[in-house]
Design a protein around this motif. Sequence first.
Motif, PDB file in Angstrom:
ATOM      1  N   PHE A  15       0.901  -8.105   5.438  1.00 48.56           N
ATOM      2  CA  PHE A  15       1.040  -6.513   5.296  1.00 48.56           C
ATOM      3  C   PHE A  15       0.679  -6.828   3.801  1.00 48.56           C
ATOM      4  CE2 PHE A  15       4.879  -4.396   3.472  1.00 48.56           C
ATOM      5  CZ  PHE A  15       4.616  -2.519   4.006  1.00 48.56           C
ATOM      6  N   MET A  16       1.216  -8.060   3.206  1.00 45.43           N
ATOM      7  CA  MET A  16       2.270  -8.570   1.932  1.00 45.43           C
ATOM      8  C   MET A  16       0.687  -8.591   0.783  1.00 45.43           C
ATOM      9  SD  MET A  16       5.178 -10.554   1.500  1.00 45.43           S
ATOM     10  CE  MET A  16       5.554 -11.676   2.719  1.00 45.43           C
ATOM     11  N   LEU A  74      -2.437  -7.040   1.398  1.00 44.20           N
ATOM     12  CA  LEU A  74      -3.609  -5.393   1.375  1.00 44.20           C
ATOM     13  C   LEU A  74      -2.979  -4.457   0.134  1.00 44.20           C
ATOM     14  CD1 LEU A  74      -5.536  -4.910   2.560  1.00 44.20           C
ATOM     15  CD2 LEU A  74      -4.868  -3.415   4.265  1.00 44.20           C
ATOM     16  N   ARG A  75      -1.133  -4.544   1.207  1.00 40.76           N
ATOM     17  CA  ARG A  75      -0.054  -4.346  -0.258  1.00 40.76           C
ATOM     18  C   ARG A  75       0.217  -4.003  -1.598  1.00 40.76           C
ATOM     19  NH1 ARG A  75       2.331   0.445   2.733  1.00 40.76           N
ATOM     20  NH2 ARG A  75       3.184   0.503   0.101  1.00 40.76           N
ATOM     21  N   GLY A  76      -0.156  -5.614  -1.581  1.00 42.34           N
ATOM     22  CA  GLY A  76      -0.155  -6.245  -3.133  1.00 42.34           C
ATOM     23  C   GLY A  76      -1.541  -5.628  -3.661  1.00 42.34           C
ATOM     24  N   LEU A  77      -2.808  -5.183  -2.901  1.00 40.54           N
ATOM     25  CA  LEU A  77      -4.172  -4.961  -4.082  1.00 40.54           C
ATOM     26  C   LEU A  77      -3.367  -3.636  -4.587  1.00 40.54           C
ATOM     27  CD1 LEU A  77      -6.003  -7.412  -1.520  1.00 40.54           C
ATOM     28  CD2 LEU A  77      -5.558  -7.468  -4.427  1.00 40.54           C
ATOM     29  N   LEU A 105      -5.683  -0.685  -3.953  1.00 37.16           N
ATOM     30  CA  LEU A 105      -6.682  -0.252  -3.060  1.00 37.16           C
ATOM     31  C   LEU A 105      -5.838   1.216  -2.899  1.00 37.16           C
ATOM     32  CD1 LEU A 105      -7.929  -3.333  -0.897  1.00 37.16           C
ATOM     33  CD2 LEU A 105      -8.425  -1.912  -1.953  1.00 37.16           C
ATOM     34  N   GLY A 106      -6.490   2.134  -2.420  1.00 37.44           N
ATOM     35  CA  GLY A 106      -5.777   3.449  -1.824  1.00 37.44           C
ATOM     36  C   GLY A 106      -6.034   3.827  -0.395  1.00 37.44           C
ATOM     37  N   THR A 144       0.736   5.436   1.536  1.00 38.45           N
ATOM     38  CA  THR A 144       1.344   3.973   0.724  1.00 38.45           C
ATOM     39  C   THR A 144       2.986   3.955   1.246  1.00 38.45           C
ATOM     40  OG1 THR A 144       1.988   6.578  -0.039  1.00 38.45           O
ATOM     41  CG2 THR A 144      -0.348   4.923  -1.336  1.00 38.45           C
ATOM     42  N   ARG A 145       3.611   5.143   1.872  1.00 41.59           N
ATOM     43  CA  ARG A 145       4.878   4.641   2.618  1.00 41.59           C
ATOM     44  C   ARG A 145       5.072   3.788   3.932  1.00 41.59           C
ATOM     45  NH1 ARG A 145       7.405   7.561  -1.640  1.00 41.59           N
ATOM     46  NH2 ARG A 145      10.082   6.967  -0.836  1.00 41.59           N
ATOM     47  N   LEU A 146       4.374   3.345   4.432  1.00 41.10           N
ATOM     48  CA  LEU A 146       4.581   2.566   5.459  1.00 41.10           C
ATOM     49  C   LEU A 146       5.497   1.292   5.039  1.00 41.10           C
ATOM     50  CD1 LEU A 146       1.011   2.806   6.807  1.00 41.10           C
ATOM     51  CD2 LEU A 146       2.919   3.781   8.000  1.00 41.10           C
ATOM     52  N   GLU A 147       5.697   0.497   6.075  1.00 36.55           N
ATOM     53  CA  GLU A 147       6.585  -0.320   5.365  1.00 36.55           C
ATOM     54  C   GLU A 147       6.259  -1.601   6.755  1.00 36.55           C
ATOM     55  OE1 GLU A 147      10.912  -0.486   4.400  1.00 36.55           O
ATOM     56  OE2 GLU A 147      10.396   1.795   4.347  1.00 36.55           O
ATOM     57  N   GLU A 148       6.799  -3.033   6.259  1.00 28.71           N
ATOM     58  CA  GLU A 148       6.829  -3.913   7.436  1.00 28.71           C
ATOM     59  C   GLU A 148       7.743  -3.735   7.884  1.00 28.71           C
ATOM     60  OE1 GLU A 148       4.998  -8.596   6.938  1.00 28.71           O
ATOM     61  OE2 GLU A 148       5.884  -8.086   5.647  1.00 28.71           O
TER      62      GLU A 148
END
Lengths: 416, 242
Positions: A293-294, A296-299, A301-302, A410-414
């Motif tokens: 998660f960290m 992919l979400r840190g990159l 990327l849309g 974009t608003r998904l969370e771990e």
Amino acid sequence: MEPLQSQTAVLRDLHRALVRRRFAQIEPKLRLELAALGLLIGAFLFWHTRVSFDGLARSHGPLAVLEAAAGLCALLAALGGALAGARHAARLHDPPGPPWLALPLPPAWLARHLAWESRAFALGAIAAAPGILFAAVGLVPLWWLGLLAAAFVWMVLAGGRIGCAVAAFVMARRAPPGPGLHPLVRTLATASHPVRGAPRRGVRWRTRPAWLALCEKDLLLSLRPTSARRRLVTPLLLGLLSLWCWALPAPPALALTEAEVRALEHVSAFALALVAAATLGEWLIALSGEDPFMVLRGLPLGVGVIWGSRALWAMAFAAALVLAHAASARPLAPEARLVFLVWTGGAALAIALLGANYGVTLFPRAEIAQRLYALSLGLAVAGSLMIPLMGWIVLLAGLIHSALRLPGWTRLEEPA
Amino acid sequence: MMSVAGLTRRYGRLLALDEVSLEVGSGEVVGLLGANGAGKSTLLRTAAGLQPPDSGTVLLDGIDLWRDAVEAKRRLGYIPEEPTFYDELSAEEYLAFLAAVRGLEPGSARRRAAELFARLGLVGRTDEPVGRFSHGMRKKLSFIAAVLHRPPVLLCDEALEGFDVAASLSAKDELRALAGGGCAVLFSSHVTETIERLCDRAVILHRGRVARALRRSDWGAPQPEPSPLERAFLSIAGAEAP
């Protein structure tokens, strides 16, 4: 060592807390969707069994209905047990939770806890039973059904226990011997191992678009010992099997006509191609599960790039299936072949894209995505069996619904 | 520069961040201190775009993180407290993937990665699957991944935890060099000594609020670096003090 009573209480409290926490983790909307899916599966089972039960009641009496319902319930319980067993074997390989062997716990306690975790999968069978039991209402005395329901619950619980016991036994047999050690300790001691594999040489630092870098990474992960690799073998095998259908000789004992042989080839090739696409969707979800998660979400990327890289696999697989079947389905007339290719390609693409959508929109909860995907496809199959083309409607509805959830990426969370 | 304004984040009933506002200017290293549960990691995770805030804005290099996440993240490097990777990829494969996604020029990205591997003591291990790495090695790889593209904004959550002495000194030098090049660094740590040595300013977070902001002049001259104990260690370990 704590007295047994105290350990039992600790286990009970832990299980209660875990159930509460896991239920709280499921979004209210998802709870409603799962309930609706369960209801629809129940309705499907009711639809299919009611007519048979009614016929049985008229021809053989209520006892025959009870026997048939009990047989179906036993089958469900056995299925649940098998699921729990398979799950338990996987969990013993990499048990969730703390480093269990470092804790001062008796192995028997730990075995009970880990089996409890896995048995939860057997409970899924309970969701399917009401449809069968309701189908028998009015055909047998109600108190018989009450007894059957109680017996079914017992069967499910026993099935789960047996499945887990078998899995634990098999895993312990695979573990290296350790004189004096509890079988579970031997299993867990060998389960946690570092990632296997030889050094990777020859890394290519190349300029390429982000979607291609993602596809390349997916391919690398599918070639390494990951869950994605395990999932990739099935669609490839099933895809090849679906092609083989066109070359299979008809069993002489059946004495089929030429037209019947064509129809058999047609149906089996179509069905296997769709199952191959369904397992490809599972692979796409497994790939999502491999994404940390960290990372992919840190990159930068849309969701379009991420979804696009996964959709590309789905399209490539559907295209490969269509091309291979176009070459193999020579026995079909050109018009029939064209129709077959369009339907197979369209359905395979829709099915695999559904997997890609669930993988992306439920990221990083790959397990939930796999379950929802299986439920959606099961519902589509059920719809197809009930009403012609209904399966398509269900499939497309699932596809559109999951596509509408994509912007929420974009608003998904771990999960906490 | 990085700017956080009115950031609020709840976990159920727990108010983890309560109207937090702070700025880190270009070339500045700001330390983030706080007790466990004070909200440091929540602040960094929210500022890195890993979780949305309930309210408030995050501007990275002038770009609103939640309006234009992709553009904002191009300018961001983030070192999480517990880094995760593709465990089956090697360190070099992982960095090559990140470089491609970030659109870095392959030759210079490779050279920079090789330089950072050497400085942090990972040479010889870069072709192994990351899943085999120890905790300290994973933290080093996470550091390299975050600074590979020389980001204008860098968020560090216990970034040097698990580093050996030589790597810690090298990493601090790298952070100073990045700041010298205009990078805004927000550096969260429990080790006050590191913050004293490294940071220009410090912010103390308490129960999700900014309780106090301090300047370097408020805490006086830090211990010399490397300290006598670090020097002794380095002399035995055979590494040179940077």
